[in-house]
Design a protein around this motif. Structure first.
Motif, mmCIF file in Angstrom:
data_model
loop_
_atom_site.group_PDB
_atom_site.id
_atom_site.type_symbol
_atom_site.label_atom_id
_atom_site.label_comp_id
_atom_site.label_asym_id
_atom_site.label_seq_id
_atom_site.Cartn_x
_atom_site.Cartn_y
_atom_site.Cartn_z
ATOM 1 N N THR A 181 10.327 -54.571 0.115
ATOM 2 C CA THR A 181 11.202 -55.730 -0.064
ATOM 3 C C THR A 181 10.551 -56.812 -0.923
ATOM 4 O O THR A 181 10.955 -57.965 -0.883
ATOM 5 C CB THR A 181 11.628 -56.298 1.303
ATOM 6 O OG1 THR A 181 10.478 -56.470 2.134
ATOM 7 C CG2 THR A 181 12.607 -55.360 1.996
ATOM 8 N N THR A 213 11.041 -58.965 6.230
ATOM 9 C CA THR A 213 12.170 -59.622 5.571
ATOM 10 C C THR A 213 12.969 -60.454 6.567
ATOM 11 O O THR A 213 13.369 -61.592 6.282
ATOM 12 C CB THR A 213 13.072 -58.580 4.899
ATOM 13 O OG1 THR A 213 12.310 -57.913 3.879
ATOM 14 C CG2 THR A 213 14.297 -59.220 4.276
ATOM 15 N N TRP A 247 16.803 -55.158 1.115
ATOM 16 C CA TRP A 247 16.066 -53.923 0.833
ATOM 17 C C TRP A 247 16.745 -53.167 -0.318
ATOM 18 O O TRP A 247 16.091 -52.695 -1.247
ATOM 19 C CB TRP A 247 16.004 -53.073 2.093
ATOM 20 C CG TRP A 247 15.142 -51.836 2.008
ATOM 21 C CD1 TRP A 247 14.104 -51.609 1.149
ATOM 22 C CD2 TRP A 247 15.247 -50.671 2.832
ATOM 23 N NE1 TRP A 247 13.555 -50.367 1.388
ATOM 24 C CE2 TRP A 247 14.232 -49.779 2.414
ATOM 25 C CE3 TRP A 247 16.086 -50.308 3.880
ATOM 26 C CZ2 TRP A 247 14.057 -48.539 3.017
ATOM 27 C CZ3 TRP A 247 15.903 -49.078 4.488
ATOM 28 C CH2 TRP A 247 14.897 -48.195 4.054
ATOM 29 N N TYR A 305 14.850 -66.389 -1.077
ATOM 30 C CA TYR A 305 14.238 -65.112 -1.437
ATOM 31 C C TYR A 305 14.219 -64.946 -2.953
ATOM 32 O O TYR A 305 13.245 -64.470 -3.528
ATOM 33 C CB TYR A 305 15.028 -63.971 -0.789
ATOM 34 C CG TYR A 305 14.195 -62.790 -0.368
ATOM 35 C CD1 TYR A 305 13.688 -62.711 0.922
ATOM 36 C CD2 TYR A 305 13.910 -61.754 -1.246
ATOM 37 C CE1 TYR A 305 12.920 -61.631 1.324
ATOM 38 C CE2 TYR A 305 13.143 -60.676 -0.869
ATOM 39 C CZ TYR A 305 12.649 -60.618 0.421
ATOM 40 O OH TYR A 305 11.870 -59.550 0.808
ATOM 41 N N TYR A 316 11.061 -63.578 7.332
ATOM 42 C CA TYR A 316 11.166 -64.524 6.212
ATOM 43 C C TYR A 316 12.482 -65.300 6.283
ATOM 44 O O TYR A 316 12.510 -66.532 6.185
ATOM 45 C CB TYR A 316 11.074 -63.757 4.895
ATOM 46 C CG TYR A 316 11.088 -64.642 3.668
ATOM 47 C CD1 TYR A 316 9.906 -65.018 3.053
ATOM 48 C CD2 TYR A 316 12.285 -65.095 3.122
ATOM 49 C CE1 TYR A 316 9.907 -65.835 1.932
ATOM 50 C CE2 TYR A 316 12.298 -65.911 2.003
ATOM 51 C CZ TYR A 316 11.115 -66.275 1.408
ATOM 52 O OH TYR A 316 11.135 -67.085 0.302
#
Length: 421
Positions: free
Chosen positions: A207, A240, A142, A326, A243
């Protein structure tokens, strides 16, 4: 999923108070959309973009996008000039990893992360229990992506994606797929079109999810039926965590360890690929930089030296590579891991960066590759990318000169090579 500089889109100013029920929609055959302003006056637009919008309707319609949604979104839209500018920008400057870390893991960002760790303690505890992802890692992403929501981007995501699908010379199918998903998100009511802000390349929310990632991994933390990563911090943090969990996050384990290498270290093992247990690395003389023992010697790790032998070295565990899912950049994943550690009280890295060993630009890398090929090291085509073949060539050249064969392409190495010409 990274965020960049932004310019606010005109379409938000034009349709801030869009009245869906009071808008007339005219559909004509295969064209499917008539671009008119709110007052019925034809809008001046890029002719090529206008044709793209008309032709794209068939794909959107086949994917379940309604004419109502399509017209409401595209009426009056023109290409995003900032996206057009940035999509072809090929920067010659490569930011050194130490400069990247200084800004990414700044003291204000660490301090704010610690405040938010307390502020969202209950939410983070529930997310950690639900997804098995350590709270500090979620907070660090974040912080990296939008500085904890203070800058989520000022581009309308659909406008940016439409611009890329229309004008980007490569990956048009990718941008079209993302555009359709973004239209579907608006149509389903998860976010209003005018609130769908993000980066110039379509990453969105707290995010910075791409629309297809949102579809696959976004989470509804509060159970209100919306997966709102734009205005709901709990939804964004849960998304997030989901993920990371879905990509193999190992609960309760770190991302990696800063390590010290012995003088006699075999640098062939530092190829960003060789995987050994930490116990096996220890048998090679690798030790933690802080002098402590490794907590789990059975864990597998890869040795990574972001700036070669001139900077700190790290044993990277599985979670490091989950972070790279990511954003597939070593500096990014290292910054996320380091920020996460700092948020929960960890200190600075022990090793120093030798700042004269600057990384090469793409044109400089091509020059290095050409020089290596000329000397018979056969690194392949000079494409400006440091891959395994180039690293092998660099190591062979360094070894021939009695240098540490770390395979790192730096301005110092290139300068040395030029002196030897």
């Amino acid at each position: 999923m990274t965020s960049l500089a932004h310019i606010g889109p005109k379409v938000l100013r034009r349709f801030r108070d869009w009245n869906w029920k009071g808008t007339a929609f005219a559909l004509t055959g295969a064209l499917a959309v008539v671009l008119v302003s709110g007052h019925g006056t034809p809008v001046k637009a890029d002719a090529g973009f206008d044709r793209f919008v008309r032709s794209f309707w068939s794909k959107a319609s086949s994917a379940g996008i309604s004419s109502r949604t399509y017209n409401a979104v595209f009426t009056g839209m023109d290409p995003d000039a900032d996206t057009l500018r940035l999509m072809d920008k090929q920067s010659e400057f490569v930011k050194p990893v130490w400069s990247y870390l200084e800004s990414a893991v700044s003291e204000p960002r660490v301090s704010r992360g610690r405040e938010l760790l307390d502020e969202y303690a209950t939410v983070l505890s529930k997310i950690e229990a639900r997804y098995g992802v350590d709270r500090e890692a979620v907070l660090a992403i974040w912080g990296m992506e939008t500085n904890y929501g203070t800058f989520k981007g000022k581009h309308n995501v659909i406008r940016a994606l439409a611009t890329l699908a229309y004008a980007a010379p490569r990956r048009s199918s990718f941008w079209e797929r993302e555009l359709i998903k973004a239209l579907g998100i608006v149509q389903a009511g998860h976010v209003r079109f005018q609130d769908m802000e993000g980066s110039w390349a379509g990453a969105m929310g707290h995010t910075q999810f791409m629309p297809t990632s949102w579809q696959a991994y976004a989470a509804d933390y509060d159970g209100d039926g919306r997966r709102d990563i734009w205005t709901s911090v709990p939804d964004a943090l849960a998304s997030t965590a989901n993920y990371l969990s879905e990509h193999g996050w190992q609960t309760g384990k770190t991302w990696g360890y800063e390590v010290a290498l012995p003088r006699s270290f075999n640098y062939k093992l530092a190829d960003d690929d060789t995987t050994l247990s930490i116990a096996a690395w220890a048998r090679q003389g690798v030790r933690r930089a802080n002098g402590r023992d490794f907590p789990r010697p059975q864990d597998d790790a890869i040795l990574v030296m972001p700036a070669g032998a001139s900077g700190p070295a790290f044993l990277m565990l599985r979670n490091f590579y989950v972070i790279k899912r990511y954003n597939n950049a070593t500096a990014y994943a290292l910054a996320v891991g380091h920020l996460a550690d700092r948020i929960i009280g960890g200190g600075e890295f022990h090793g120093d960066w030798s700042r004269e060993y600057l990384p090469l630009s793409r044109s400089e890398t091509k020059e290095l590759q050409q020089e290596l090929n000329r000397r018979g090291y056969n690194v392949g085509s000079a494409d400006g990318k440091v891959g395994p073949a180039t690293k092998r060539g660099i190591r062979a050249y360094q070894k021939a000169l009695g240098l540490i064969p770390d395979g790192y392409a730096s301005v110092v190495l290139l300068a040395r090579m030029k002196l030897d010409s």
